[in-house]
Design a protein around this motif. Structure first.
Motif, mmCIF file in Angstrom:
data_model
loop_
_atom_site.group_PDB
_atom_site.id
_atom_site.type_symbol
_atom_site.label_atom_id
_atom_site.label_comp_id
_atom_site.label_asym_id
_atom_site.label_seq_id
_atom_site.Cartn_x
_atom_site.Cartn_y
_atom_site.Cartn_z
ATOM 1 N N LYS A 207 44.165 45.255 48.528
ATOM 2 C CA LYS A 207 43.792 44.351 49.608
ATOM 3 C C LYS A 207 42.430 43.703 49.341
ATOM 4 O O LYS A 207 41.937 42.944 50.172
ATOM 5 C CB LYS A 207 43.739 45.115 50.939
ATOM 6 C CG LYS A 207 45.094 45.656 51.400
ATOM 7 C CD LYS A 207 44.966 46.410 52.715
ATOM 8 C CE LYS A 207 46.313 46.967 53.176
ATOM 9 N NZ LYS A 207 46.181 47.752 54.437
ATOM 10 N N LEU A 208 41.823 44.003 48.215
ATOM 11 C CA LEU A 208 40.515 43.438 47.883
ATOM 12 C C LEU A 208 40.651 41.939 47.610
ATOM 13 O O LEU A 208 41.405 41.518 46.740
ATOM 14 C CB LEU A 208 39.912 44.153 46.680
ATOM 15 C CG LEU A 208 39.430 45.581 46.934
ATOM 16 C CD1 LEU A 208 39.096 46.279 45.617
ATOM 17 C CD2 LEU A 208 38.219 45.586 47.861
ATOM 18 N N GLU A 209 39.886 41.148 48.356
ATOM 19 C CA GLU A 209 40.048 39.698 48.322
ATOM 20 C C GLU A 209 39.748 39.091 46.953
ATOM 21 O O GLU A 209 40.434 38.157 46.517
ATOM 22 C CB GLU A 209 39.142 39.046 49.379
ATOM 23 C CG GLU A 209 39.512 39.389 50.817
ATOM 24 C CD GLU A 209 40.873 38.837 51.218
ATOM 25 O OE1 GLU A 209 41.333 37.870 50.591
ATOM 26 O OE2 GLU A 209 41.473 39.386 52.153
ATOM 27 N N HIS A 210 38.723 39.591 46.249
ATOM 28 C CA HIS A 210 38.363 38.966 44.975
ATOM 29 C C HIS A 210 39.462 39.173 43.929
ATOM 30 O O HIS A 210 39.707 38.301 43.092
ATOM 31 C CB HIS A 210 37.015 39.486 44.472
ATOM 32 C CG HIS A 210 37.021 40.878 43.949
ATOM 33 N ND1 HIS A 210 37.310 41.977 44.738
ATOM 34 C CD2 HIS A 210 36.775 41.376 42.702
ATOM 35 C CE1 HIS A 210 37.241 43.070 44.013
ATOM 36 N NE2 HIS A 210 36.921 42.736 42.771
ATOM 37 N N LEU A 211 40.155 40.320 43.994
ATOM 38 C CA LEU A 211 41.262 40.561 43.074
ATOM 39 C C LEU A 211 42.497 39.749 43.476
ATOM 40 O O LEU A 211 43.238 39.263 42.612
ATOM 41 C CB LEU A 211 41.598 42.053 43.033
ATOM 42 C CG LEU A 211 40.501 42.961 42.457
ATOM 43 C CD1 LEU A 211 40.926 44.425 42.544
ATOM 44 C CD2 LEU A 211 40.184 42.584 41.014
ATOM 45 N N LEU A 212 42.700 39.592 44.770
ATOM 46 C CA LEU A 212 43.804 38.756 45.244
ATOM 47 C C LEU A 212 43.567 37.296 44.865
ATOM 48 O O LEU A 212 44.522 36.563 44.570
ATOM 49 C CB LEU A 212 43.962 38.884 46.757
ATOM 50 C CG LEU A 212 44.467 40.252 47.251
ATOM 51 C CD1 LEU A 212 44.470 40.302 48.777
ATOM 52 C CD2 LEU A 212 45.871 40.538 46.712
ATOM 53 N N ASP A 213 42.291 36.868 44.839
ATOM 54 C CA ASP A 213 41.975 35.500 44.426
ATOM 55 C C ASP A 213 42.402 35.264 42.973
ATOM 56 O O ASP A 213 42.899 34.185 42.626
ATOM 57 C CB ASP A 213 40.478 35.229 44.566
ATOM 58 C CG ASP A 213 40.048 35.058 46.016
ATOM 59 O OD1 ASP A 213 40.918 34.764 46.858
ATOM 60 O OD2 ASP A 213 38.842 35.217 46.306
ATOM 61 N N ARG A 214 42.212 36.264 42.125
ATOM 62 C CA ARG A 214 42.645 36.138 40.723
ATOM 63 C C ARG A 214 44.161 35.992 40.647
ATOM 64 O O ARG A 214 44.684 35.171 39.893
ATOM 65 C CB ARG A 214 42.189 37.360 39.919
ATOM 66 C CG ARG A 214 40.688 37.500 39.841
ATOM 67 C CD ARG A 214 40.258 38.770 39.099
ATOM 68 N NE ARG A 214 38.817 38.977 39.228
ATOM 69 C CZ ARG A 214 38.150 39.999 38.718
ATOM 70 N NH1 ARG A 214 38.807 40.933 38.030
ATOM 71 N NH2 ARG A 214 36.841 40.112 38.884
ATOM 72 N N GLN A 215 44.863 36.789 41.442
ATOM 73 C CA GLN A 215 46.325 36.725 41.457
ATOM 74 C C GLN A 215 46.812 35.390 42.009
ATOM 75 O O GLN A 215 47.755 34.784 41.472
ATOM 76 C CB GLN A 215 46.885 37.882 42.290
ATOM 77 C CG GLN A 215 48.398 37.968 42.295
ATOM 78 C CD GLN A 215 48.906 39.167 43.096
ATOM 79 O OE1 GLN A 215 48.291 40.218 43.092
ATOM 80 N NE2 GLN A 215 50.018 38.990 43.788
ATOM 81 N N LYS A 216 46.145 34.914 43.067
ATOM 82 C CA LYS A 216 46.541 33.637 43.673
ATOM 83 C C LYS A 216 46.314 32.482 42.704
ATOM 84 O O LYS A 216 47.091 31.522 42.670
ATOM 85 C CB LYS A 216 45.757 33.405 44.969
ATOM 86 C CG LYS A 216 46.162 34.336 46.104
ATOM 87 C CD LYS A 216 45.222 34.178 47.292
ATOM 88 C CE LYS A 216 45.574 35.170 48.409
ATOM 89 N NZ LYS A 216 44.584 35.114 49.527
ATOM 90 N N GLY A 217 45.231 32.556 41.926
ATOM 91 C CA GLY A 217 44.976 31.524 40.932
ATOM 92 C C GLY A 217 46.073 31.469 39.890
ATOM 93 O O GLY A 217 46.523 30.389 39.481
ATOM 94 N N PHE A 218 46.514 32.641 39.458
ATOM 95 C CA PHE A 218 47.625 32.731 38.492
ATOM 96 C C PHE A 218 48.899 32.140 39.090
ATOM 97 O O PHE A 218 49.564 31.300 38.488
ATOM 98 C CB PHE A 218 47.839 34.194 38.103
ATOM 99 C CG PHE A 218 49.048 34.427 37.234
ATOM 100 C CD1 PHE A 218 48.990 34.184 35.870
ATOM 101 C CD2 PHE A 218 50.243 34.885 37.784
ATOM 102 C CE1 PHE A 218 50.109 34.398 35.066
ATOM 103 C CE2 PHE A 218 51.350 35.101 36.997
ATOM 104 C CZ PHE A 218 51.291 34.849 35.628
ATOM 105 N N GLU A 219 49.230 32.575 40.308
ATOM 106 C CA GLU A 219 50.468 32.137 40.961
ATOM 107 C C GLU A 219 50.460 30.636 41.230
ATOM 108 O O GLU A 219 51.476 29.953 41.056
ATOM 109 C CB GLU A 219 50.665 32.907 42.263
ATOM 110 C CG GLU A 219 50.934 34.401 42.056
ATOM 111 C CD GLU A 219 50.855 35.196 43.347
ATOM 112 O OE1 GLU A 219 51.363 36.321 43.369
ATOM 113 O OE2 GLU A 219 50.278 34.683 44.337
#
Length: 335
Positions: free
Chosen positions: A191-203
């Protein structure tokens, strides 16, 4: 051995004791050149000058202590940023106390309580999942706090973060232009936002790509990384992988993945290409030089200490987040 004093600094730097005092105590209103300030700090560091914290505390009611809470001190990113923060703090006359929360909200809260008891002047923290309550208490007390590397939604604090989504989009586009048959993203179930940001950038980048390409995501927990990575890669790569790119979203994930590749005699970049977020000395043990995303640690430390010092001395009370840019370092692990 005699303790170094500001008189020693003044003599070596060729300036007055008053000038040294103004610079080391960060006093405003004095026209002192940047070259002179730099020279004074360099001399202070060279002769190992240690401020008399007790005397200062009595004079200005400040402890000259700062607290730093990292998420995992065993992670090379946090140990490196801690060292740079310590150096920057020392230049301003602060002593840094460091604690590791180990991604545990309870331990995070205990460290905040401990630092408060030590009467630190301010804190730099890497928030963990569930630490919102602890941070809100500090905000209510008007405590000087700066977040680093991470942020939590709904928590209005000044911080220094990375352009995670943008750099993830850039690196994903780089891989897409290589015409791989398959790209596998290895990230965290978090649920960590900075790691989710990396995933969202990929997606986001994948969704805009016009050509057909096989894409897979592997998301693992923070604990038992090695076992989960090895099991997941065994399933995803099979026995004879070819023309596949692996995109690891952290250095810890990358090290676990590289260990699997070595163990199974999978060659990089001949069989699979590898790109990793963040760097680590462990990459040097691998035959191929790893293409990676480099974070601006020096700049992150500079900004975090400057923001916190401004809060402590009431130069400013901003809740602004500073976003810094990472760089893609191309090596020979991507075909």
């Amino acid at each position: 051995m005699k303790r170094a004093s500001i008189k020693d600094i003044a003599r070596i730097a060729g300036v007055s004791v008053a000038t040294v005092s103004y610079v080391l105590n960060r006093k405003e209103g004095q026209r002192i050149s940047e070259d002179t300030k730099k020279k004074i700090f360099e001399v202070a560091e060279t002769i190992n000058y240690i401020p008399n914290r007790n005397a200062r505390s009595l004079k200005n009611n400040k402890s000259k202590l700062l607290g730093l809470i990292v998420a995992d001190i065993s992670n090379e990113f946090y140990s490196n940023i801690a060292r740079k923060l310590e150096d920057k703090a020392l230049q301003l006359g602060y002593t840094l106390i460091i604690g590791s929360s180990d991604e545990n909200a309870g331990k995070f809260e205990k460290l905040i309580e401990l630092f408060s008891q030590q009467q630190v002047d301010g804190m730099i923290v890497a928030p963990v999942v569930g630490s919102e309550g602890s941070l809100l208490k500090l905000i209510e007390k008007n405590y000087p706090v700066v977040t680093i590397d991470r942020y939590l939604k709904g928590i209005n604090l000044p911080g220094v973060i990375l352009n995670n989504r943008e750099i993830a989009e850039t690196t994903t586009d780089f891989l897409l232009q290589k015409a791989f048959d398959q790209i596998i993203y290895i990230g965290y179930d978090t649920k960590l936002e900075h790691l989710l940001d990396r995933q969202k950038g990929f997606e986001s980048c994948i969704s805009e790509f016009k050509n057909d390409i096989l894409v897979k995501k592997i998301l693992v927990g923070i604990e038992n990384i090695s076992d989960e990575i090895q099991a997941s890669l065994s399933d995803a790569l099979g026995k004879n992988p070819k023309n596949i790119a692996l995109y690891f979203s952290s250095n810890k994930l990358a090290v676990a993945g590289l260990a699997y590749l070595i163990k199974n005699n999978i060659k990089v970049p001949q069989d699979v290409s590898v790109l990793a977020f963040d760097e680590t000395d462990a990459y040097q043990l691998f035959p191929a030089e790893i293409t990676h995303i480099k974070q601006p640690l020096e700049e992150m430390a500079d900004e975090a200490i400057a923001i916190l010092d401004s809060q402590i001395n009431q130069y400013s009370k901003t809740s602004k987040k500073i976003t810094l840019s990472a760089s893609l370092i191309l090596q020979n692990s991507v075909k």
